[in-house]
Write a protein that holds these residues in place. Structure first.
Motif, PDB file in Angstrom:
ATOM      1  N   LEU A  48       0.815  -1.216   0.000  1.00 28.90           N
ATOM      2  CA  LEU A  48       0.000   0.000   0.000  1.00 28.90           C
ATOM      3  C   LEU A  48       0.849   1.267   0.000  1.00 28.90           C
ATOM      4  O   LEU A  48       0.372   2.331  -0.403  1.00 28.90           O
ATOM      5  N   SER A  49       2.098   1.163   0.404  1.00 28.35           N
ATOM      6  CA  SER A  49       3.009   2.315   0.457  1.00 28.35           C
ATOM      7  C   SER A  49       3.780   2.534  -0.839  1.00 28.35           C
ATOM      8  O   SER A  49       4.603   3.455  -0.911  1.00 28.35           O
ATOM      9  N   GLN A  50       3.545   1.739  -1.847  1.00 29.31           N
ATOM     10  CA  GLN A  50       4.275   1.868  -3.103  1.00 29.31           C
ATOM     11  C   GLN A  50       3.956   3.199  -3.803  1.00 29.31           C
ATOM     12  O   GLN A  50       2.819   3.682  -3.749  1.00 29.31           O
ATOM     13  N   SER A  51       4.958   3.746  -4.481  1.00 32.51           N
ATOM     14  CA  SER A  51       4.746   4.963  -5.273  1.00 32.51           C
ATOM     15  C   SER A  51       3.880   4.664  -6.496  1.00 32.51           C
ATOM     16  O   SER A  51       3.103   5.510  -6.938  1.00 32.51           O
ATOM     17  N   SER A  65      -9.771  -0.002  -0.886  1.00 35.38           N
ATOM     18  CA  SER A  65     -10.537  -0.509  -2.040  1.00 35.38           C
ATOM     19  C   SER A  65      -9.696  -1.335  -3.009  1.00 35.38           C
ATOM     20  O   SER A  65     -10.253  -2.070  -3.827  1.00 35.38           O
ATOM     21  N   ARG A  66      -8.370  -1.234  -2.924  1.00 39.91           N
ATOM     22  CA  ARG A  66      -7.505  -2.023  -3.820  1.00 39.91           C
ATOM     23  C   ARG A  66      -7.304  -3.440  -3.310  1.00 39.91           C
ATOM     24  O   ARG A  66      -6.754  -4.282  -4.004  1.00 39.91           O
ATOM     25  N   ILE A  67      -7.759  -3.724  -2.088  1.00 39.98           N
ATOM     26  CA  ILE A  67      -7.560  -5.039  -1.480  1.00 39.98           C
ATOM     27  C   ILE A  67      -8.815  -5.889  -1.644  1.00 39.98           C
ATOM     28  O   ILE A  67      -9.928  -5.443  -1.355  1.00 39.98           O
ATOM     29  N   LYS A  68      -8.594  -7.131  -2.086  1.00 33.95           N
ATOM     30  CA  LYS A  68      -9.659  -8.129  -2.110  1.00 33.95           C
ATOM     31  C   LYS A  68      -9.134  -9.350  -1.368  1.00 33.95           C
ATOM     32  O   LYS A  68      -8.010  -9.794  -1.598  1.00 33.95           O
ATOM     33  N   VAL A  69      -9.962  -9.865  -0.480  1.00 35.21           N
ATOM     34  CA  VAL A  69      -9.557 -10.998   0.350  1.00 35.21           C
ATOM     35  C   VAL A  69     -10.414 -12.202  -0.005  1.00 35.21           C
ATOM     36  O   VAL A  69     -11.637 -12.103  -0.099  1.00 35.21           O
ATOM     37  N   PHE A  70      -9.736 -13.322  -0.203  1.00 31.29           N
ATOM     38  CA  PHE A  70     -10.406 -14.581  -0.523  1.00 31.29           C
ATOM     39  C   PHE A  70     -10.001 -15.617   0.520  1.00 31.29           C
ATOM     40  O   PHE A  70      -8.877 -15.603   1.023  1.00 31.29           O
ATOM     41  N   ARG A  71     -10.914 -16.522   0.828  1.00 30.55           N
ATOM     42  CA  ARG A  71     -10.586 -17.646   1.699  1.00 30.55           C
ATOM     43  C   ARG A  71     -10.983 -18.921   0.972  1.00 30.55           C
ATOM     44  O   ARG A  71     -12.146 -19.098   0.589  1.00 30.55           O
ATOM     45  N   ASN A  72     -10.023 -19.791   0.801  1.00 30.39           N
ATOM     46  CA  ASN A  72     -10.300 -21.050   0.119  1.00 30.39           C
ATOM     47  C   ASN A  72     -11.266 -21.889   0.950  1.00 30.39           C
ATOM     48  O   ASN A  72     -11.190 -21.894   2.182  1.00 30.39           O
ATOM     49  N   ALA A  73     -12.154 -22.596   0.266  1.00 26.32           N
ATOM     50  CA  ALA A  73     -13.127 -23.448   0.956  1.00 26.32           C
ATOM     51  C   ALA A  73     -12.453 -24.592   1.695  1.00 26.32           C
ATOM     52  O   ALA A  73     -12.956 -25.075   2.707  1.00 26.32           O
ATOM     53  N   SER A  74     -11.307 -25.011   1.188  1.00 29.80           N
ATOM     54  CA  SER A  74     -10.505 -26.036   1.847  1.00 29.80           C
ATOM     55  C   SER A  74      -9.042 -25.676   1.631  1.00 29.80           C
ATOM     56  O   SER A  74      -8.717 -24.850   0.774  1.00 29.80           O
ATOM     57  N   ASN A  75      -8.160 -26.283   2.387  1.00 29.47           N
ATOM     58  CA  ASN A  75      -6.735 -26.013   2.259  1.00 29.47           C
ATOM     59  C   ASN A  75      -6.243 -26.597   0.934  1.00 29.47           C
ATOM     60  O   ASN A  75      -6.307 -27.791   0.713  1.00 29.47           O
ATOM     61  N   LEU A  76      -5.755 -25.721   0.048  1.00 34.14           N
ATOM     62  CA  LEU A  76      -5.295 -26.137  -1.274  1.00 34.14           C
ATOM     63  C   LEU A  76      -3.809 -26.464  -1.307  1.00 34.14           C
ATOM     64  O   LEU A  76      -3.326 -27.009  -2.287  1.00 34.14           O
ATOM     65  N   GLY A  77      -3.110 -26.104  -0.264  1.00 34.35           N
ATOM     66  CA  GLY A  77      -1.663 -26.275  -0.261  1.00 34.35           C
ATOM     67  C   GLY A  77      -0.998 -25.140  -1.020  1.00 34.35           C
ATOM     68  O   GLY A  77      -1.648 -24.321  -1.670  1.00 34.35           O
ATOM     69  N   LEU A  78       0.308 -25.109  -0.936  1.00 33.75           N
ATOM     70  CA  LEU A  78       1.087 -24.006  -1.480  1.00 33.75           C
ATOM     71  C   LEU A  78       0.812 -23.746  -2.961  1.00 33.75           C
ATOM     72  O   LEU A  78       0.363 -22.666  -3.352  1.00 33.75           O
ATOM     73  N   VAL A  79       1.051 -24.723  -3.803  1.00 36.98           N
ATOM     74  CA  VAL A  79       0.909 -24.527  -5.251  1.00 36.98           C
ATOM     75  C   VAL A  79      -0.556 -24.337  -5.637  1.00 36.98           C
ATOM     76  O   VAL A  79      -0.874 -23.507  -6.491  1.00 36.98           O
ATOM     77  N   GLY A  80      -1.457 -25.055  -5.017  1.00 37.93           N
ATOM     78  CA  GLY A  80      -2.882 -24.876  -5.294  1.00 37.93           C
ATOM     79  C   GLY A  80      -3.338 -23.462  -4.979  1.00 37.93           C
ATOM     80  O   GLY A  80      -4.120 -22.866  -5.732  1.00 37.93           O
TER      81      GLY A  80
END
Length: 128
Positions: A25-28, A55-70
């Protein structure tokens, strides 16, 4: 469509994630979206990031743990920027990072990837 999608996949990142978010958020460079993808954290990470109001932030939560690559793949699928920048929950962007990256990519249209040097810091913020 934002120029840059900053993608932040996270899991149990409560200790550092607000510093990581603040560094974005502090980026020029301002034409970005910050997409945070919680992978079923159990430490309160989702509860903290879901209260952010920029307003630039959108937060998502996976329905289940997908693991790192998922989780990474899920983030890419939901991005809409011309460029993608992955930033992990325990990393920070130095001032001007996005501006430099966008300038480099725009100046070199055949380039499909750019990266920068990095510093490793300990839990006290000291460069190791």
């Amino acid at each position: 469509m934002p120029k840059v999608s900053v993608l932040m996949p996270c899991f149990n990142g409560v200790k550092y994630i607000l510093k990581a978010i603040d560094s974005v958020l502090s980026q020029s460079f301002r034409d970005f979206e910050l997409l945070i993808f919680d992978d079923q954290s159990t430490d309160g990470t989702f509860e903290i990031v879901s209260k952010l109001t920029d307003s630039r932030i959108k937060v998502f939560r996976n329905a289940s743990n997908l693991g790192l690559v998922g989780n990474w793949n899920n983030a890419i699928e939901k991005s809409s920027g011309e460029y993608i920048h992955f930033l992990f929950q325990d990393d920070i962007l130095l001032p001007g990072a996005l501006e430099s990256e966008v300038a480099a990519l725009d100046a070199n249209p055949k380039c499909s990837l750019c990266f920068s040097a990095s510093c490793v810091i300990d839990s006290n913020g000291a460069i190791t």
